[in-house]
Design a protein around this motif. Structure first.
Motif, mmCIF file in Angstrom:
data_model
loop_
_atom_site.group_PDB
_atom_site.id
_atom_site.type_symbol
_atom_site.label_atom_id
_atom_site.label_comp_id
_atom_site.label_asym_id
_atom_site.label_seq_id
_atom_site.Cartn_x
_atom_site.Cartn_y
_atom_site.Cartn_z
ATOM 1 N N LYS A 43 0.821 -1.214 0.000
ATOM 2 C CA LYS A 43 0.000 0.000 0.000
ATOM 3 C C LYS A 43 0.853 1.262 0.000
ATOM 4 O O LYS A 43 0.410 2.319 -0.423
ATOM 5 C CB LYS A 43 -0.908 0.026 1.231
ATOM 6 C CG LYS A 43 -2.054 -0.957 1.199
ATOM 7 C CD LYS A 43 -2.910 -0.784 2.453
ATOM 8 C CE LYS A 43 -4.117 -1.697 2.437
ATOM 9 N NZ LYS A 43 -4.943 -1.519 3.656
ATOM 10 N N ARG A 84 -0.429 2.026 -8.286
ATOM 11 C CA ARG A 84 -0.737 1.487 -6.958
ATOM 12 C C ARG A 84 -0.969 -0.008 -7.055
ATOM 13 O O ARG A 84 -1.200 -0.558 -8.142
ATOM 14 C CB ARG A 84 -1.968 2.165 -6.361
ATOM 15 C CG ARG A 84 -3.277 1.761 -7.015
ATOM 16 C CD ARG A 84 -4.476 2.246 -6.217
ATOM 17 N NE ARG A 84 -5.717 1.727 -6.779
ATOM 18 C CZ ARG A 84 -6.911 1.949 -6.256
ATOM 19 N NH1 ARG A 84 -7.029 2.688 -5.164
ATOM 20 N NH2 ARG A 84 -8.001 1.449 -6.809
ATOM 21 N N LYS A 135 -3.333 -3.133 -5.118
ATOM 22 C CA LYS A 135 -4.573 -3.284 -4.373
ATOM 23 C C LYS A 135 -4.763 -4.760 -4.054
ATOM 24 O O LYS A 135 -4.362 -5.630 -4.831
ATOM 25 C CB LYS A 135 -5.717 -2.750 -5.243
ATOM 26 C CG LYS A 135 -7.058 -2.639 -4.597
ATOM 27 C CD LYS A 135 -7.994 -1.959 -5.599
ATOM 28 C CE LYS A 135 -9.428 -2.293 -5.317
ATOM 29 N NZ LYS A 135 -10.326 -1.737 -6.353
ATOM 30 N N ASP A 144 -2.424 -1.395 -10.779
ATOM 31 C CA ASP A 144 -2.843 -0.287 -11.642
ATOM 32 C C ASP A 144 -1.590 0.387 -12.183
ATOM 33 O O ASP A 144 -0.693 0.748 -11.408
ATOM 34 C CB ASP A 144 -3.669 0.737 -10.863
ATOM 35 C CG ASP A 144 -5.056 0.224 -10.526
ATOM 36 O OD1 ASP A 144 -5.700 -0.346 -11.413
ATOM 37 O OD2 ASP A 144 -5.491 0.394 -9.369
ATOM 38 N N ASP A 152 -9.322 8.624 -11.720
ATOM 39 C CA ASP A 152 -9.362 8.483 -10.263
ATOM 40 C C ASP A 152 -9.349 6.992 -9.934
ATOM 41 O O ASP A 152 -10.298 6.272 -10.241
ATOM 42 C CB ASP A 152 -10.624 9.153 -9.700
ATOM 43 C CG ASP A 152 -10.638 9.203 -8.179
ATOM 44 O OD1 ASP A 152 -10.305 8.174 -7.555
ATOM 45 O OD2 ASP A 152 -10.987 10.252 -7.612
ATOM 46 N N TYR A 153 -8.271 6.535 -9.317
ATOM 47 C CA TYR A 153 -8.124 5.105 -9.049
ATOM 48 C C TYR A 153 -9.044 4.623 -7.934
ATOM 49 O O TYR A 153 -9.303 3.424 -7.824
ATOM 50 C CB TYR A 153 -6.669 4.781 -8.712
ATOM 51 C CG TYR A 153 -5.762 4.898 -9.903
ATOM 52 C CD1 TYR A 153 -5.633 3.854 -10.814
ATOM 53 C CD2 TYR A 153 -5.057 6.068 -10.153
ATOM 54 C CE1 TYR A 153 -4.820 3.962 -11.923
ATOM 55 C CE2 TYR A 153 -4.233 6.186 -11.264
ATOM 56 C CZ TYR A 153 -4.127 5.134 -12.144
ATOM 57 O OH TYR A 153 -3.329 5.251 -13.242
ATOM 58 N N ASP A 154 -9.529 5.527 -7.112
ATOM 59 C CA ASP A 154 -10.436 5.131 -6.042
ATOM 60 C C ASP A 154 -11.835 4.832 -6.574
ATOM 61 O O ASP A 154 -12.452 3.833 -6.204
ATOM 62 C CB ASP A 154 -10.502 6.212 -4.964
ATOM 63 C CG ASP A 154 -9.197 6.351 -4.191
ATOM 64 O OD1 ASP A 154 -8.532 5.307 -3.988
ATOM 65 O OD2 ASP A 154 -8.842 7.470 -3.801
ATOM 66 N N VAL A 155 -12.346 5.690 -7.441
ATOM 67 C CA VAL A 155 -13.684 5.467 -8.006
ATOM 68 C C VAL A 155 -13.623 4.723 -9.341
ATOM 69 O O VAL A 155 -14.636 4.361 -9.911
ATOM 70 C CB VAL A 155 -14.445 6.798 -8.181
ATOM 71 C CG1 VAL A 155 -14.634 7.469 -6.838
ATOM 72 C CG2 VAL A 155 -13.708 7.745 -9.134
ATOM 73 N N GLU A 156 -12.395 4.543 -9.854
ATOM 74 C CA GLU A 156 -12.144 3.782 -11.084
ATOM 75 C C GLU A 156 -12.873 4.369 -12.290
ATOM 76 O O GLU A 156 -13.518 3.655 -13.069
ATOM 77 C CB GLU A 156 -12.518 2.306 -10.877
ATOM 78 C CG GLU A 156 -11.692 1.640 -9.782
ATOM 79 C CD GLU A 156 -12.066 0.191 -9.557
ATOM 80 O OE1 GLU A 156 -12.857 -0.341 -10.364
ATOM 81 O OE2 GLU A 156 -11.579 -0.410 -8.578
#
Length: 279
Positions: free
Chosen positions: A102, A142, A144, A151, A221-225
């Motif tokens: 992480k 990142r 995951k 990613d 945005d990698y969080d919301v993809e």
């Protein structure tokens, strides 16, 4: 000269349909979309004087941007998105998840990222039709959990002999090449790791950002993809998730929402100008 008479009726939630209307009309270079109006899309051949109003989103086609690219570059303009960028993802099943992955500063992250970047770089360099025209760079963004999902981002720049040919290759050429290699499990990446079948997917800003209508920048945005509009530090994203606004405009939005009305002048004023975004 306006295309479609005094204006067109398009999607009232996004400027994407208005942009498409301009793209499919020969000679259309500039567009303006107005939030909250039935007739909300105005198309023009030439850029006119600039009038900034709340609820207006204006822009230009890629052809119009290309015509002014040198002028805008001299002014230090920044493109809204990188046209030579590809975002990718795949799953490694031969590795167990490590919480240290992480942290991009951990040695575990750096070691795995370097190995993957080298492997994907090698994969692309072996595509001779592409590598003879451009230089590639690969950067892991990142990791995951599950087992280890990676990613990553690919960028490319034309080699000296191809600089005068801006579209020597397209992002789709790169994504097609990677899709082929992942499907055939070809390259050193598949000697180093066990990759889950059909886990590779990719996307490009060219396909997602061009029609989004962001007032400033568009990034993945990698969080919301998904691709989202982003703003410089001095501004914030408005409620429409498209336009960057200042603090005064934030307060105006809140006031309008509280009393449930809009500025009457916005309803009666015809769009008479457009502003070309920075390219």
């Amino acid at each position: 000269e306006d295309f479609g008479g005094g204006g067109l009726e398009t999607d009232d939630k996004s400027s994407g349909e208005c942009i498409e209307e301009c793209d499919k009309r020969a000679g259309c270079n500039y567009w303006s979309w107005v939030k909250g109006q039935n007739i909300n899309c105005f198309l023009k051949k030439t850029k006119t004087s600039v009038v900034k109003r709340s609820g207006f989103v204006s822009g230009s086609t890629s052809a119009a941007c290309d015509q002014t690219r040198v002028t805008q570059s001299e002014k230090g303009a920044v493109q809204k998105f990188n046209k030579n960028e590809i975002n990718g993802r795949f799953k490694i099943t031969s590795l167990k998840w490590n919480e240290k992955l992480k942290n991009s500063e951990s040695q575990e992250f750096k070691d795995l990222a370097n190995t993957i970047e080298d492997s994907i770089g090698s994969m692309l360099r072996n595509e001779k039709e592409l590598s003879e025209k451009v230089d590639f760079s690969v950067a892991v963004q990142r990791f995951k959990k599950g087992s280890v999902v990676c990613d990553f981002k690919v960028n490319y720049v034309n080699k000296d002999a191809w600089i005068a040919i801006p579209f020597a290759i397209k992002p789709s050429d790169v994504t097609n090449a990677m899709n082929k290699n992942f499907k055939l499990k070809r390259g050193i990446l598949f000697q180093r790791f066990l990759i889950a079948a059909n886990s590779f997917n990719s996307s490009t800003p060219v396909d997602h950002c061009a029609a989004k209508g962001c007032s400033h920048k568009c990034n993945y945005d990698y969080d919301v993809e998904q691709y989202v509009c982003t703003c410089p530090r001095s501004l914030v994203l408005g409620k429409d998730q498209l336009n960057c606004i200042n603090q005064d405009q934030v307060e105006e939005e809140s006031d309008d929402e509280a009393i449930g009305v809009t500025d009457p002048s916005d309803q009666d004023t015809e769009v008479i100008s457009t502003e070309m975004p920075k390219t």
